[in-house]
Write a protein that holds these residues in place. Sequence first.
Motif, PDB file in Angstrom:
ATOM      1  N   GLU A 182      30.300  46.040  50.625  1.00  0.00           N
ATOM      2  CA  GLU A 182      30.882  47.116  51.147  1.00  0.00           C
ATOM      3  C   GLU A 182      30.584  48.124  53.026  1.00  0.00           C
ATOM      4  O   GLU A 182      30.912  49.092  53.979  1.00  0.00           O
ATOM      5  N   GLY A 183      28.935  48.176  53.076  1.00  0.00           N
ATOM      6  CA  GLY A 183      28.126  48.241  54.151  1.00  0.00           C
ATOM      7  C   GLY A 183      28.962  47.376  55.424  1.00  0.00           C
ATOM      8  O   GLY A 183      28.837  48.091  56.478  1.00  0.00           O
ATOM      9  N   TYR A 184      29.349  45.924  55.557  1.00  0.00           N
ATOM     10  CA  TYR A 184      29.607  45.208  56.244  1.00  0.00           C
ATOM     11  C   TYR A 184      31.061  45.823  56.535  1.00  0.00           C
ATOM     12  O   TYR A 184      31.393  45.645  57.682  1.00  0.00           O
ATOM     13  N   ARG A 185      31.634  45.717  55.026  1.00  0.00           N
ATOM     14  CA  ARG A 185      33.299  46.248  55.776  1.00  0.00           C
ATOM     15  C   ARG A 185      33.412  47.751  56.174  1.00  0.00           C
ATOM     16  O   ARG A 185      33.969  47.963  56.796  1.00  0.00           O
ATOM     17  N   GLY A 220      17.123  41.817  55.189  1.00  0.00           N
ATOM     18  CA  GLY A 220      18.183  41.089  55.199  1.00  0.00           C
ATOM     19  C   GLY A 220      19.794  41.382  54.108  1.00  0.00           C
ATOM     20  O   GLY A 220      19.383  42.221  53.363  1.00  0.00           O
ATOM     21  N   ALA A 221      20.934  40.770  53.711  1.00  0.00           N
ATOM     22  CA  ALA A 221      21.569  41.211  53.265  1.00  0.00           C
ATOM     23  C   ALA A 221      21.654  41.413  52.192  1.00  0.00           C
ATOM     24  O   ALA A 221      20.855  40.587  51.612  1.00  0.00           O
ATOM     25  N   TYR A 222      21.760  42.703  50.782  1.00  0.00           N
ATOM     26  CA  TYR A 222      21.641  41.895  49.371  1.00  0.00           C
ATOM     27  C   TYR A 222      22.185  41.338  49.006  1.00  0.00           C
ATOM     28  O   TYR A 222      23.134  40.548  49.165  1.00  0.00           O
ATOM     29  N   PRO A 223      20.817  40.642  48.135  1.00  0.00           N
ATOM     30  CA  PRO A 223      21.384  39.068  47.570  1.00  0.00           C
ATOM     31  C   PRO A 223      21.577  39.274  46.056  1.00  0.00           C
ATOM     32  O   PRO A 223      21.966  38.134  45.197  1.00  0.00           O
ATOM     33  N   GLY A 224      21.693  40.630  45.602  1.00  0.00           N
ATOM     34  CA  GLY A 224      22.345  41.245  44.132  1.00  0.00           C
ATOM     35  C   GLY A 224      23.386  40.337  43.567  1.00  0.00           C
ATOM     36  O   GLY A 224      24.231  39.887  44.670  1.00  0.00           O
ATOM     37  N   GLY A 249      31.752  39.773  47.276  1.00  0.00           N
ATOM     38  CA  GLY A 249      32.530  39.015  48.942  1.00  0.00           C
ATOM     39  C   GLY A 249      31.124  38.930  49.081  1.00  0.00           C
ATOM     40  O   GLY A 249      32.393  39.368  50.451  1.00  0.00           O
ATOM     41  N   GLN A 250      29.425  38.614  49.503  1.00  0.00           N
ATOM     42  CA  GLN A 250      29.426  39.000  50.779  1.00  0.00           C
ATOM     43  C   GLN A 250      28.845  38.602  52.164  1.00  0.00           C
ATOM     44  O   GLN A 250      29.738  38.817  52.626  1.00  0.00           O
ATOM     45  N   GLY A 251      29.252  37.182  51.159  1.00  0.00           N
ATOM     46  CA  GLY A 251      29.552  35.661  52.353  1.00  0.00           C
ATOM     47  C   GLY A 251      30.676  35.867  53.176  1.00  0.00           C
ATOM     48  O   GLY A 251      30.917  36.052  54.791  1.00  0.00           O
ATOM     49  N   GLU A 252      31.665  36.149  52.819  1.00  0.00           N
ATOM     50  CA  GLU A 252      32.810  36.434  52.843  1.00  0.00           C
ATOM     51  C   GLU A 252      33.090  37.762  54.390  1.00  0.00           C
ATOM     52  O   GLU A 252      33.515  37.561  55.719  1.00  0.00           O
ATOM     53  N   ALA A 253      32.313  39.536  53.565  1.00  0.00           N
ATOM     54  CA  ALA A 253      32.629  40.288  54.503  1.00  0.00           C
ATOM     55  C   ALA A 253      31.170  40.220  55.671  1.00  0.00           C
ATOM     56  O   ALA A 253      31.728  40.338  56.692  1.00  0.00           O
ATOM     57  N   ILE A 254      30.172  38.902  55.552  1.00  0.00           N
ATOM     58  CA  ILE A 254      29.618  39.378  57.221  1.00  0.00           C
ATOM     59  C   ILE A 254      29.877  38.276  57.603  1.00  0.00           C
ATOM     60  O   ILE A 254      30.202  38.253  59.071  1.00  0.00           O
ATOM     61  N   ALA A 255      30.415  37.240  57.376  1.00  0.00           N
ATOM     62  CA  ALA A 255      31.492  35.956  58.659  1.00  0.00           C
ATOM     63  C   ALA A 255      32.652  36.806  58.544  1.00  0.00           C
ATOM     64  O   ALA A 255      32.909  36.143  59.627  1.00  0.00           O
ATOM     65  N   ARG A 256      33.304  37.968  58.009  1.00  0.00           N
ATOM     66  CA  ARG A 256      34.650  38.337  58.494  1.00  0.00           C
ATOM     67  C   ARG A 256      34.177  39.502  59.762  1.00  0.00           C
ATOM     68  O   ARG A 256      34.969  39.764  61.179  1.00  0.00           O
TER      69      ARG A 256
END
Length: 317
Positions: free
Chosen positions: A134-137, A161-165, A172-179
Amino acid sequence: MEYLDFEQPIKELEDQFTKACNIGEESDVDVTATCKQIEKKLIAKKKEIYQNLTPWQRVQISRHPNRPYTLDYINALCGDTFLELHGDRNVKDDKAMIGGLGKIDDQSFMFVGQQKGYNTKTRQFRNFGMANPEGYRKALRLMKSAEKFNIPVVCLVDTPGAYPGLEAEERGQGEAIARNIMEMTRLKVPIIVVIIGEGASGGALGIGVGDKVMMLENTWYSVISPESCSSILWRSWEYKEIAAEALKLTAPDMKKQKLIDEIIKEPVGGAHSNRNETFDTVKKAITQAFEELKNLSASERVEKRMNKYLDMGVFKS
């Protein structure tokens, strides 16, 4: 003032200087010559140490607890003009990622950056600068709003780094960063990125795509931290200094590999040793970068940005 291990000689000289000055104030003894001599030694020692820093020592400086964070820069650059904006309009407001509108002189900017804490309570509140999806969004929402109103974007990167929890991965951490990476490559307004502390992995890349990417002198930018690299390769953190050297993560290394555009000089002693000078230098760098970018058309800017990233990692024999 906290001192790192390699800064102990500086601490000893500063203690001597303070003690000598106190003696002069508390007695009739003239210690002017002694104070000047110690001050001269102190200046020489600082130059000696900070002109010969190892990659690991630069990593340590980037994490110094007195080092200014994103909000410090924004408040110094914008003063009372900064208006923080919240939420990703989907899940919640991520406290590790901040953003909002502010002015440098008469020019409006959309600021986005990771924020760390100053003590145990605020570090937990800010999740140690590690953003969730939600931070990246939220960051992307603010950047798209800036595009809508033709406002340039300034990204201040400082994250381990992004939160790895588990919850972050489920959302969707990976999707948010990729987007974010995809959308930032084609954003029509100028994007200026400044790495002010740690620039680790996808957590940094999620707000790290820009027309102009700059690093402060004592920061690092890498796919992985030296400790994590050491633990993977050697099953121990003891080899973090070797890992830092091998990763080529310092600003001069990044500039040499053409992964960044500019190195912003820090005061002798690091950004935390003279905050006001650091803020002024960063302000000038951002203003100059915007002056270079503002006259390009949106299509020219996007094409140039895309070509810049497509050329990375390409070598001609």
